[in-house]
Design a protein around this motif. Structure first.
Motif, PDB file in Angstrom:
ATOM      1  N   LEU A  98       0.857  -1.183   0.000  1.00  0.00           N
ATOM      2  CA  LEU A  98       0.000   0.000   0.000  1.00  0.00           C
ATOM      3  C   LEU A  98       0.890   1.228   0.000  1.00  0.00           C
ATOM      4  N   ILE A  99       0.665   2.124  -0.956  1.00  0.00           N
ATOM      5  CA  ILE A  99       1.384   3.384  -1.039  1.00  0.00           C
ATOM      6  C   ILE A  99       0.406   4.492  -0.670  1.00  0.00           C
ATOM      7  N   VAL A 100       0.736   5.242   0.388  1.00  0.00           N
ATOM      8  CA  VAL A 100      -0.111   6.350   0.841  1.00  0.00           C
ATOM      9  C   VAL A 100       0.672   7.626   0.553  1.00  0.00           C
ATOM     10  N   GLU A 101       0.333   8.269  -0.544  1.00  0.00           N
ATOM     11  CA  GLU A 101       1.098   9.418  -1.033  1.00  0.00           C
ATOM     12  C   GLU A 101       0.154  10.368  -1.768  1.00  0.00           C
ATOM     13  N   GLY A 109       3.843   9.246  -6.046  1.00  0.00           N
ATOM     14  CA  GLY A 109       3.147   7.976  -5.862  1.00  0.00           C
ATOM     15  C   GLY A 109       3.297   7.063  -7.070  1.00  0.00           C
ATOM     16  N   ARG A 110       3.164   7.649  -8.252  1.00  0.00           N
ATOM     17  CA  ARG A 110       3.292   6.875  -9.489  1.00  0.00           C
ATOM     18  C   ARG A 110       4.712   6.327  -9.658  1.00  0.00           C
ATOM     19  N   ILE A 119      -0.602  -3.931  -5.683  1.00  0.00           N
ATOM     20  CA  ILE A 119      -0.102  -2.625  -5.237  1.00  0.00           C
ATOM     21  C   ILE A 119      -1.276  -1.663  -5.300  1.00  0.00           C
ATOM     22  N   ARG A 120      -1.563  -1.044  -4.173  1.00  0.00           N
ATOM     23  CA  ARG A 120      -2.636  -0.042  -4.128  1.00  0.00           C
ATOM     24  C   ARG A 120      -2.017   1.306  -3.818  1.00  0.00           C
ATOM     25  N   LEU A 121      -2.549   2.332  -4.438  1.00  0.00           N
ATOM     26  CA  LEU A 121      -2.078   3.695  -4.250  1.00  0.00           C
ATOM     27  C   LEU A 121      -3.253   4.540  -3.804  1.00  0.00           C
ATOM     28  N   THR A 122      -3.083   5.237  -2.681  1.00  0.00           N
ATOM     29  CA  THR A 122      -4.121   6.138  -2.192  1.00  0.00           C
ATOM     30  C   THR A 122      -3.480   7.457  -1.795  1.00  0.00           C
ATOM     31  N   ASP A 123      -4.282   8.505  -1.803  1.00  0.00           N
ATOM     32  CA  ASP A 123      -3.760   9.826  -1.450  1.00  0.00           C
ATOM     33  C   ASP A 123      -4.364  10.381  -0.174  1.00  0.00           C
ATOM     34  N   SER A 124      -5.063   9.523   0.594  1.00  0.00           N
ATOM     35  CA  SER A 124      -5.700  10.036   1.813  1.00  0.00           C
ATOM     36  C   SER A 124      -5.582   9.067   2.977  1.00  0.00           C
ATOM     37  N   LEU A 125      -5.587   9.642   4.169  1.00  0.00           N
ATOM     38  CA  LEU A 125      -5.531   8.880   5.404  1.00  0.00           C
ATOM     39  C   LEU A 125      -6.755   7.976   5.548  1.00  0.00           C
ATOM     40  N   GLN A 126      -7.941   8.525   5.288  1.00  0.00           N
ATOM     41  CA  GLN A 126      -9.173   7.751   5.464  1.00  0.00           C
ATOM     42  C   GLN A 126      -9.266   6.568   4.505  1.00  0.00           C
ATOM     43  N   LEU A 182       4.446   5.252   3.475  1.00  0.00           N
ATOM     44  CA  LEU A 182       3.589   6.279   4.065  1.00  0.00           C
ATOM     45  C   LEU A 182       4.191   7.672   3.994  1.00  0.00           C
ATOM     46  N   ASP A 183       3.464   8.573   3.353  1.00  0.00           N
ATOM     47  CA  ASP A 183       3.781   9.996   3.403  1.00  0.00           C
ATOM     48  C   ASP A 183       3.159  10.536   4.689  1.00  0.00           C
ATOM     49  N   LEU A 184       3.720  11.578   5.251  1.00  0.00           N
ATOM     50  CA  LEU A 184       3.170  12.138   6.493  1.00  0.00           C
ATOM     51  C   LEU A 184       2.149  13.237   6.247  1.00  0.00           C
TER      52      LEU A 184
END
Length: 125
Positions: A5-8, A14-15, A30-37, A53-55
């Motif tokens: 899981l990429i959280v960016e 992210g790409r 591989i999953r890519l998301t841009d949000s905490l939720q 994980l991006d902060l």
């Protein structure tokens, strides 16, 4: 590693992580998301062996996700990839396996993904 899981929230970063991780080793999902939720939602439905994980996310801070993982006792390896160097100690204290500086450590992050054990964290001693 089966699931990553990429959280960016920065699309291009992210790409690039996605492409490099896919080339580095065989990963089933591989999953890519841009949000905490959305990250929390994905983590409640799927076992991810590794989370990048991006902060700084639009709906919160990645440290919140680290605390949530610890509270829910979800075992996954978390590699923080952020420009917020000042938060490194806090990330490691809250369960991150490693912290990578966005300005300098892209190659080191990909190398770490490539060399990460296929075993789940619970089977490591």
């Amino acid at each position: 590693m089966n699931n990553l899981l990429i959280v960016e929230d920065h699309f291009l970063i992210g790409r690039e992580i996605f492409k490099a991780a896919k080339e580095a080793r065989k990963i089933e999902n591989i999953r890519l998301t841009d949000s905490l939720q959305e990250a929390i939602s994905l983590l409640t439905k799927t076992k991810f062996e590794v989370v990048i994980l991006d902060l700084n996310l639009p709906d919160g801070n990645g440290i919140e996700l680290l605390k949530w993982l610890k509270e829910k006792q979800i075992e996954t390896k978390v590699f923080v990839f952020s420009a917020s160097i000042a938060l490194k100690r806090s990330c490691l204290k809250n369960g991150a396996q490693a912290f990578f500086d966005k300005a300098n450590d892209f190659d080191a992050l990909i190398e770490t993904i490539k060399n990460t054990s296929l075993e789940s964290p619970s089977s490591l001693n």
